[in-house]
Design an enzyme around this catalytic site. Structure first.
Site, PDB file in Angstrom:
ATOM      1  N   SER A 112       0.806  -1.275  -0.370  1.00  0.00           N
ATOM      2  CA  SER A 112      -0.022   0.391  -0.034  1.00  0.00           C
ATOM      3  C   SER A 112       1.322   0.918   0.181  1.00  0.00           C
ATOM      4  O   SER A 112       1.457   1.641  -1.333  1.00  0.00           O
ATOM      5  CB  SER A 112      -0.690  -0.089   1.116  1.00  0.00           C
ATOM      6  N   HIS A 113       0.636   2.182   1.575  1.00  0.00           N
ATOM      7  CA  HIS A 113       1.131   3.388   1.217  1.00  0.00           C
ATOM      8  C   HIS A 113       3.265   3.097   1.280  1.00  0.00           C
ATOM      9  O   HIS A 113       3.299   3.997   1.756  1.00  0.00           O
ATOM     10  CB  HIS A 113       0.364   4.242   1.940  1.00  0.00           C
ATOM     11  N   ASP A 276      -2.978   5.916  -3.411  1.00  0.00           N
ATOM     12  CA  ASP A 276      -1.249   5.956  -2.865  1.00  0.00           C
ATOM     13  C   ASP A 276      -0.803   4.943  -3.727  1.00  0.00           C
ATOM     14  O   ASP A 276      -0.956   4.264  -4.691  1.00  0.00           O
ATOM     15  CB  ASP A 276      -1.526   5.318  -1.501  1.00  0.00           C
ATOM     16  N   ASP A 278      -0.899   1.140  -3.832  1.00  0.00           N
ATOM     17  CA  ASP A 278      -1.885   0.174  -4.807  1.00  0.00           C
ATOM     18  C   ASP A 278      -3.040   0.610  -5.590  1.00  0.00           C
ATOM     19  O   ASP A 278      -4.269  -0.048  -5.649  1.00  0.00           O
ATOM     20  CB  ASP A 278      -2.167  -0.909  -3.753  1.00  0.00           C
ATOM     21  N   ASP A 280      -6.303   2.538  -3.857  1.00  0.00           N
ATOM     22  CA  ASP A 280      -7.141   2.105  -2.985  1.00  0.00           C
ATOM     23  C   ASP A 280      -7.306   3.329  -2.473  1.00  0.00           C
ATOM     24  O   ASP A 280      -8.474   3.559  -1.671  1.00  0.00           O
ATOM     25  CB  ASP A 280      -7.296   1.249  -2.119  1.00  0.00           C
ATOM     26  N   ARG A 281      -5.978   4.483  -1.627  1.00  0.00           N
ATOM     27  CA  ARG A 281      -7.030   5.207  -1.200  1.00  0.00           C
ATOM     28  C   ARG A 281      -6.494   6.614  -1.760  1.00  0.00           C
ATOM     29  O   ARG A 281      -6.622   6.490  -3.012  1.00  0.00           O
ATOM     30  CB  ARG A 281      -5.193   5.320  -0.163  1.00  0.00           C
ATOM     31  N   LYS A 375     -11.545  -0.875  -1.191  1.00  0.00           N
ATOM     32  CA  LYS A 375     -11.587   0.930  -0.911  1.00  0.00           C
ATOM     33  C   LYS A 375     -10.766   1.319  -2.990  1.00  0.00           C
ATOM     34  O   LYS A 375      -9.610   0.519  -2.930  1.00  0.00           O
ATOM     35  CB  LYS A 375     -10.960   2.168  -0.161  1.00  0.00           C
TER      36      LYS A 375
HETATM   37  C1  VG1 Z   1      -4.633   1.251   8.228  1.00  0.00           C
HETATM   38  C2  VG1 Z   1      -5.672   2.088   8.406  1.00  0.00           C
HETATM   39  C3  VG1 Z   1      -6.693   1.564   7.935  1.00  0.00           C
HETATM   40  C4  VG1 Z   1      -6.546   0.942   6.864  1.00  0.00           C
HETATM   41  C5  VG1 Z   1      -5.838  -0.435   6.693  1.00  0.00           C
HETATM   42  C6  VG1 Z   1      -4.627  -0.675   5.000  1.00  0.00           C
HETATM   43  O1  VG1 Z   1      -4.533   0.174   9.379  1.00  0.00           O
HETATM   44  O2  VG1 Z   1      -5.953   1.971   9.524  1.00  0.00           O
HETATM   45  O3  VG1 Z   1      -8.192   1.813   7.873  1.00  0.00           O
HETATM   46  O4  VG1 Z   1      -7.366  -0.556   6.063  1.00  0.00           O
HETATM   47  O5  VG1 Z   1      -4.120   0.652   6.858  1.00  0.00           O
HETATM   48  O6  VG1 Z   1      -5.108   0.652   4.646  1.00  0.00           O
HETATM   49  P1  VG1 Z   1      -3.880  -0.192  10.664  1.00  0.00           P
HETATM   50  O7  VG1 Z   1      -4.431  -1.467  11.335  1.00  0.00           O
HETATM   51  O8  VG1 Z   1      -2.446   0.064  10.369  1.00  0.00           O
HETATM   52  O9  VG1 Z   1      -4.712   0.528  11.154  1.00  0.00           O
HETATM   53  V1  VG1 Z   1      -4.244   0.494   2.717  1.00  0.00           V
HETATM   54  O10 VG1 Z   1      -4.326   1.470   1.535  1.00  0.00           O
HETATM   55  O11 VG1 Z   1      -2.925  -0.416   3.628  1.00  0.00           O
HETATM   56  O12 VG1 Z   1      -4.221  -1.343   1.785  1.00  0.00           O
HETATM   57 CO    CO Z   2      -3.324   1.144  -0.204  1.00  0.00          CO
END
Ligand code: VG1
Ligand code: CO
Length: 542
Positions: A112-113, A276, A278, A280-281, A375
């Site tokens: 992800s990010h 971000d 991937d 999704d954000r 998302k």
């Molecule tokens: C974080 C965010 C959560 C999101 C997750 C995956 O998780 O708070 O809202 O669903 O990342 O997002 P955590 O457990 O670190 O608070 V992504 O864009 O990584 O798929």
């Molecule tokens: Co992401």
């Protein structure tokens, strides 16, 4: 050509909030990737001739793991694989491909990010047949399997050329390399009013988009430039790079600084957005204006009927528990159902599948709808463009009018990153122990009304998820939430979520940190954050 290779298990392959996420060198240990993939295939062992989708965000190690996944999927009896060209698939596009092709599921390679590169982060996530992240029961079964695995199956074949479109056979398996963008862009055209956005952009309204050298670059060029007529110059960092150009592909004011600076000027563009690693954000900006993700969820929900895909109205809204209650006010006023789920998109899956909700969101910059089961960053950007095109107002005007109608939920998240794991766990345990005695206690100007440890009973499958975050409700409706991150790859991250509702229009122009001062102080006192961690303040404020 299919071989069974002996292996020994690792004990740390527990999927977190969003799949298995570790540093690249961890994934590079002998059989580490193979063990985890075999654990997935062992748990999801029905094939029924259905396809498997494979793709990722293009980060370092993506292509290596894609080749391994192809060899292992062939050896594990899949007769059809769908792979994004060059191994690229945004998370929402992968979700759509799974659904559109009736696939059994998908392997999505992303952290992800989080940053990418030889010493940075990598991730493997399994998505099920609904296109969404595997449910908790499945991820737990994968983890259990990973602890006892003693062999994996792999086909001994040369690398498949994933750089050109078309099909080839690997043994009995058809491997199809698909364009990562087309199907997704077509889906967007069915949901959002492209003609209205084209007219908006033609009329001189200026937009900028920052793909952050991550997966959405090719999507942005096709959708914004080719299909919507945006200025190609307004697309920033559209070339996906394995290390995201050395930045974190995290769409916030620190890592998307160029975009932020551009937008926070009086002569800046009308609309700015980013996504971000991937895809999704999302980040939504107006001229001199930042829309918090919690507000964005509420505003998209309140205006969804302006987009063709939602013209008939929305069935319900869901938000993760720490997300602000701004969307609840929209649901209440419009008479639609509201659901509160634990953090992580997998918890929206059942509600979406059962058609109980249409729009979902998280405070962490995730917004989406029932069009996929993830998302969707670009979808959120397109929804905002659609709203701007119909309402012909600025982002700031839309937000201010929204607050006037529904009230404003001041909101902020304070992250304490890289805390010692034991210190973080002790802090949470001590807080849990205090819960029964907190009601009625005063901390500065705020008084605790009640406190609990959030547990969620899924209304569709009846499963229960406990210890999902500690909630402290204050007299007057303010709220503090504490939880530990489940996506980090080193140390622990404590997340503190602060929220205060302000109905008075005359008080809607405060800086959120100022509006939340009393709660910020109380949050530290209640959990003993500074005394336990030695930290003077959070590392990241969003
Ligand atoms: C974080 C965010 C959560 C999101 C997750 C995956 O998780 O708070 O809202 O669903 O990342 O997002 P955590 O457990 O670190 O608070 V992504 O864009 O990584 O798929
Ligand atoms: Co992401």
């Amino acid at each position: 050509m299919i071989k069974t290779i002996k292996t020994t298990p690792y004990d740390d392959q527990k999927p977190g909030t969003s799949g298995l996420r570790k540093k690249v060198p961890v994934f590079q240990q002998p059989n580490y990737v193979e063990n985890f993939l075999q654990s997935i295939f062992d748990v999801q062992d029905k094939r029924d001739g259905r396809a498997l989708v494979i793709g990722g965000d293009g980060r370092y190690y993506n292509e290596t793991v894609i080749q391994t996944a192809i060899r292992m999927a062939v050896a594990n009896g899949f007769s059809k694989l769908l792979i994004g060209r060059n191994g690229i698939l945004s998370t929402p596009a992968a979700s759509h491909l799974i659904r559109k092709n009736g696939a059994l599921g998908g392997i999505v390679l992303s952290a992800s990010h989080n940053p990418g590169g030889p010493n940075e982060d990598f991730g493997i996530k399994y998505n099920g047949e609904n296109g969404g992240p595997a449910f908790e029961s499945v991820t737990e079964a994968i983890y259990r399997r990973s602890k006892e695995i003693d062999s994996y199956r792999i086909a001994e074949t040369p690398d498949v050329d994933i750089s050109s479109l078309g099909s080839c056979s690997v043994g009995p398996c058809e491997v199809r390399i698909v364009d990562p963008v087309t199907d997704y862009a077509n889906l967007m055209e069915t949901l959002v009013d492209f003609a209205a956005i084209r007219t908006l952009l033609k009329s001189g309204s200026r937009m900028v988009f920052d793909a952050m050298h991550a997966v959405t670059g090719p999507y942005a060029e096709e959708i914004f430039v080719r299909r919507l007529g945006a200025d190609p110059e307004a697309m920033m960092h559209t070339k996906p790079l394995p290390d995201f150009g050395g930045h974190h592909p995290d769409p916030n004011m620190v890592h998307a600084k160029t975009l932020f600076d551009m937008m926070m000027r009086d002569d800046g563009p009308d609309f700015g957005a980013a996504s971000d690693g991937d895809g999704d954000r999302n980040l939504i900006l107006g001229r001199n204006f930042f829309v918090t993700p919690s507000d964005s969820l509420a505003m998209i929900a309140a205006n969804a009927h302006l987009a063709p895909g939602y013209r008939k109205g929305i069935k319900g809204i869901a938000r993760s528990m720490p997300t602000s209650q701004a969307a609840d006010r929209v649901a209440e006023k419009r008479g639609i159902a509201m659901h509160e789920t634990p953090t992580g998109w997998k918890f929206f899956g059942n509600l979406l599948d059962a058609a109980k909700v249409t729009i979902c969101g998280e405070e962490s910059a995730g917004t989406g709808s029932d069009h996929v089961r993830e998302k969707d960053g670009l979808w959120a950007v397109l929804m905002w463009l659609n709203i701007l095109a119909v309402r012909r107002q600025s982002v700031a005007q839309i937000a201010v009018e929204h607050w006037a109608e529904f009230g404003r939920n001041y909101y902020s998240r304070h992250d304490y990153e890289g805390i010692d794991v034991e210190v973080a766990e002790d802090l949470m345990e001590a807080l849990r122990a205090r819960l029964p005695n907190l009601a009625g206690t005063r901390f500065g100007s705020v008084i605790v009304e009640r406190a609990d440890d959030f547990a969620y009973d899924d209304p569709i499958d009846g499963s229960r998820s406990e210890r999902q975050g500690i909630r402290i409700f204050m007299e007057g409706g303010s709220r503090i939430v504490y939880r530990l991150s489940g996506t980090g790859t080193s140390g622990a991250t404590l997340r503190v979520y602060l929220e205060r509702f302000e109905p008075d229009v005359a008080k809607h122009d405060l800086d959120p940190q100022d509006a939340l001062t009393d709660l910020i102080r109380a949050a530290d006192e209640i959990a003993g954050i500074s005394s336990r961690t030695g930290r003077k303040g959070p590392t990241v404020v969003t």
